[in-house]
Design a protein around this motif. Structure first.
Motif, PDB file in Angstrom:
ATOM      1  N   GLU A   1      31.403  80.303  19.739  1.00  0.00           N
ATOM      2  CA  GLU A   1      32.048  80.450  21.038  1.00  0.00           C
ATOM      3  C   GLU A   1      31.039  80.253  22.170  1.00  0.00           C
ATOM      4  OE1 GLU A   1      34.954  83.679  23.250  1.00  0.00           O
ATOM      5  OE2 GLU A   1      34.546  83.902  21.119  1.00  0.00           O
ATOM      6  N   HIS A   2      29.880  80.888  22.065  1.00  0.00           N
ATOM      7  CA  HIS A   2      28.838  80.739  23.084  1.00  0.00           C
ATOM      8  C   HIS A   2      28.310  79.312  23.112  1.00  0.00           C
ATOM      9  CE1 HIS A   2      24.786  81.039  24.864  1.00  0.00           C
ATOM     10  NE2 HIS A   2      25.430  81.831  25.704  1.00  0.00           N
ATOM     11  N   TRP A   3      28.116  78.709  21.939  1.00  0.00           N
ATOM     12  CA  TRP A   3      27.629  77.334  21.852  1.00  0.00           C
ATOM     13  C   TRP A   3      28.572  76.401  22.609  1.00  0.00           C
ATOM     14  CZ3 TRP A   3      29.262  72.624  19.917  1.00  0.00           C
ATOM     15  CH2 TRP A   3      28.272  71.655  19.738  1.00  0.00           C
ATOM     16  N   LEU A   4      29.883  76.588  22.422  1.00  0.00           N
ATOM     17  CA  LEU A   4      30.863  75.753  23.109  1.00  0.00           C
ATOM     18  C   LEU A   4      30.838  75.977  24.620  1.00  0.00           C
ATOM     19  CD1 LEU A   4      33.803  76.214  20.593  1.00  0.00           C
ATOM     20  CD2 LEU A   4      32.626  74.044  21.070  1.00  0.00           C
ATOM     21  N   VAL A   5      30.850  77.233  25.041  1.00  0.00           N
ATOM     22  CA  VAL A   5      30.887  77.561  26.470  1.00  0.00           C
ATOM     23  C   VAL A   5      29.720  76.912  27.205  1.00  0.00           C
ATOM     24  CG1 VAL A   5      30.561  79.470  28.115  1.00  0.00           C
ATOM     25  CG2 VAL A   5      32.233  79.677  26.287  1.00  0.00           C
ATOM     26  N   THR A   6      28.558  76.908  26.593  1.00  0.00           N
ATOM     27  CA  THR A   6      27.374  76.370  27.273  1.00  0.00           C
ATOM     28  C   THR A   6      27.339  74.845  27.297  1.00  0.00           C
ATOM     29  OG1 THR A   6      26.035  76.528  25.257  1.00  0.00           O
ATOM     30  CG2 THR A   6      25.989  78.420  26.774  1.00  0.00           C
ATOM     31  N   ARG A   7      28.247  74.197  26.626  1.00  0.00           N
ATOM     32  CA  ARG A   7      28.282  72.732  26.589  1.00  0.00           C
ATOM     33  C   ARG A   7      29.513  72.144  27.275  1.00  0.00           C
ATOM     34  NH1 ARG A   7      25.149  74.995  23.203  1.00  0.00           N
ATOM     35  NH2 ARG A   7      23.288  73.935  22.410  1.00  0.00           N
ATOM     36  N   LEU A   8      30.329  73.019  27.849  1.00  0.00           N
ATOM     37  CA  LEU A   8      31.496  72.586  28.606  1.00  0.00           C
ATOM     38  C   LEU A   8      31.192  72.687  30.094  1.00  0.00           C
ATOM     39  CD1 LEU A   8      34.146  74.483  26.489  1.00  0.00           C
ATOM     40  CD2 LEU A   8      34.020  71.988  26.711  1.00  0.00           C
ATOM     41  N   ASN A   9      31.614  71.676  30.860  1.00  0.00           N
ATOM     42  CA  ASN A   9      31.360  71.674  32.296  1.00  0.00           C
ATOM     43  C   ASN A   9      32.578  71.093  33.014  1.00  0.00           C
ATOM     44  OD1 ASN A   9      29.721  71.995  34.642  1.00  0.00           O
ATOM     45  ND2 ASN A   9      29.486  69.778  34.659  1.00  0.00           N
ATOM     46  N   PRO A  10      33.118  71.771  34.031  1.00  0.00           N
ATOM     47  CA  PRO A  10      32.692  73.088  34.481  1.00  0.00           C
ATOM     48  C   PRO A  10      33.058  74.156  33.448  1.00  0.00           C
ATOM     49  CG  PRO A  10      34.679  72.418  35.632  1.00  0.00           C
ATOM     50  CD  PRO A  10      34.246  71.247  34.791  1.00  0.00           C
ATOM     51  N   ARG A  11      32.455  75.314  33.630  1.00  0.00           N
ATOM     52  CA  ARG A  11      32.698  76.417  32.695  1.00  0.00           C
ATOM     53  C   ARG A  11      34.190  76.704  32.630  1.00  0.00           C
ATOM     54  NH1 ARG A  11      30.094  81.211  30.696  1.00  0.00           N
ATOM     55  NH2 ARG A  11      31.666  82.823  30.447  1.00  0.00           N
ATOM     56  N   ILE A  12      34.656  76.932  31.441  1.00  0.00           N
ATOM     57  CA  ILE A  12      36.063  77.251  31.226  1.00  0.00           C
ATOM     58  C   ILE A  12      36.132  78.497  30.344  1.00  0.00           C
ATOM     59  CG2 ILE A  12      36.234  75.636  29.290  1.00  0.00           C
ATOM     60  CD1 ILE A  12      39.109  75.065  30.266  1.00  0.00           C
ATOM     61  N   ASP A  13      36.915  79.440  30.757  1.00  0.00           N
ATOM     62  CA  ASP A  13      36.984  80.725  30.063  1.00  0.00           C
ATOM     63  C   ASP A  13      38.141  80.748  29.073  1.00  0.00           C
ATOM     64  OD1 ASP A  13      34.765  81.876  31.362  1.00  0.00           O
ATOM     65  OD2 ASP A  13      35.988  82.280  33.129  1.00  0.00           O
ATOM     66  N   PHE A  14      37.946  80.064  27.948  1.00  0.00           N
ATOM     67  CA  PHE A  14      38.953  80.088  26.893  1.00  0.00           C
ATOM     68  C   PHE A  14      38.824  81.383  26.103  1.00  0.00           C
ATOM     69  CE2 PHE A  14      35.249  77.856  25.169  1.00  0.00           C
ATOM     70  CZ  PHE A  14      35.027  78.534  23.984  1.00  0.00           C
ATOM     71  N   LEU A  15      39.876  81.734  25.403  1.00  0.00           N
ATOM     72  CA  LEU A  15      39.891  82.922  24.556  1.00  0.00           C
ATOM     73  C   LEU A  15      40.125  82.491  23.116  1.00  0.00           C
ATOM     74  CD1 LEU A  15      42.100  85.217  26.798  1.00  0.00           C
ATOM     75  CD2 LEU A  15      39.630  85.361  26.473  1.00  0.00           C
ATOM     76  N   VAL A  16      39.515  83.213  22.194  1.00  0.00           N
ATOM     77  CA  VAL A  16      39.691  82.941  20.775  1.00  0.00           C
ATOM     78  C   VAL A  16      40.293  84.176  20.129  1.00  0.00           C
ATOM     79  CG1 VAL A  16      38.550  82.307  18.619  1.00  0.00           C
ATOM     80  CG2 VAL A  16      37.653  81.450  20.797  1.00  0.00           C
ATOM     81  N   TYR A  17      41.387  83.964  19.426  1.00  0.00           N
ATOM     82  CA  TYR A  17      42.051  85.054  18.719  1.00  0.00           C
ATOM     83  C   TYR A  17      42.099  84.719  17.238  1.00  0.00           C
ATOM     84  CZ  TYR A  17      43.842  86.425  23.314  1.00  0.00           C
ATOM     85  OH  TYR A  17      43.962  86.807  24.620  1.00  0.00           O
ATOM     86  N   GLU A  18      41.903  85.730  16.419  1.00  0.00           N
ATOM     87  CA  GLU A  18      42.048  85.603  14.977  1.00  0.00           C
ATOM     88  C   GLU A  18      42.966  86.718  14.504  1.00  0.00           C
ATOM     89  OE1 GLU A  18      38.384  83.515  13.111  1.00  0.00           O
ATOM     90  OE2 GLU A  18      37.808  85.507  13.788  1.00  0.00           O
ATOM     91  N   PHE A  19      43.883  86.361  13.622  1.00  0.00           N
ATOM     92  CA  PHE A  19      44.834  87.354  13.155  1.00  0.00           C
ATOM     93  C   PHE A  19      45.458  86.869  11.853  1.00  0.00           C
ATOM     94  CE2 PHE A  19      47.043  84.290  15.657  1.00  0.00           C
ATOM     95  CZ  PHE A  19      48.289  84.138  15.077  1.00  0.00           C
TER      96      PHE A  19
END
Length: 135
Positions: free
Chosen positions: A85-103
């Protein structure tokens, strides 16, 4: 979102006649780069189609929309020793606050879902490249 809300969301998404610019289904994980490209494409596509959010769902077969479950655990996956999740956030521009859910969809089917907001002012890039999904 609680598990029941997530199950309800999946049930609504699989009713779509097919994948679209803002909904994509995968059974299992292929690569971190593929997820980054999909987040870019889906966010940009959701904006074009006036959708507030888009979804990348692991555990659903793309042709049939059958919930089969996945072995992919998005929250536990690492890329180069870094949380995915952190790896993806730091490589997306502009920053986008996606959420990840597991269930657990049920006792035998695990699902991971990325809930991604539509971009607002400029296309989302992954590794300095904008993507768009067509169809």
């Amino acid at each position: 979102m609680n598990d029941q809300q997530l199950i309800d969301l999946i049930n609504e998404l699989v009713k779509q006649p097919h994948e679209s610019e803002w909904v994509e289904f995968k059974l299992n994980f292929h690569s971190a780069e593929e997820i980054g490209e999909r987040i870019s494409a889906l966010s940009n596509g959701a904006c074009i189609h006036n959708q507030p959010f888009c979804y990348l769902v692991f555990g659903v077969e793309d042709q049939t929309h059958i919930v089969k479950g996945t072995s992919f655990k998005a929250k536990l996956h690492k890329k180069g020793g870094e949380d995915l999740e952190h790896w993806l956030v730091t490589r997306l521009n502009p920053r986008i606050d996606f959420l990840v859910y597991e269930f657990n969809y049920d006792a035998n089917r695990h699902v991971s879902i990325y809930v991604i907001p539509a971009t607002k002012n400029q296309p989302i890039e992954f590794l300095h490249q904008s993507y768009i999904r067509v169809g």
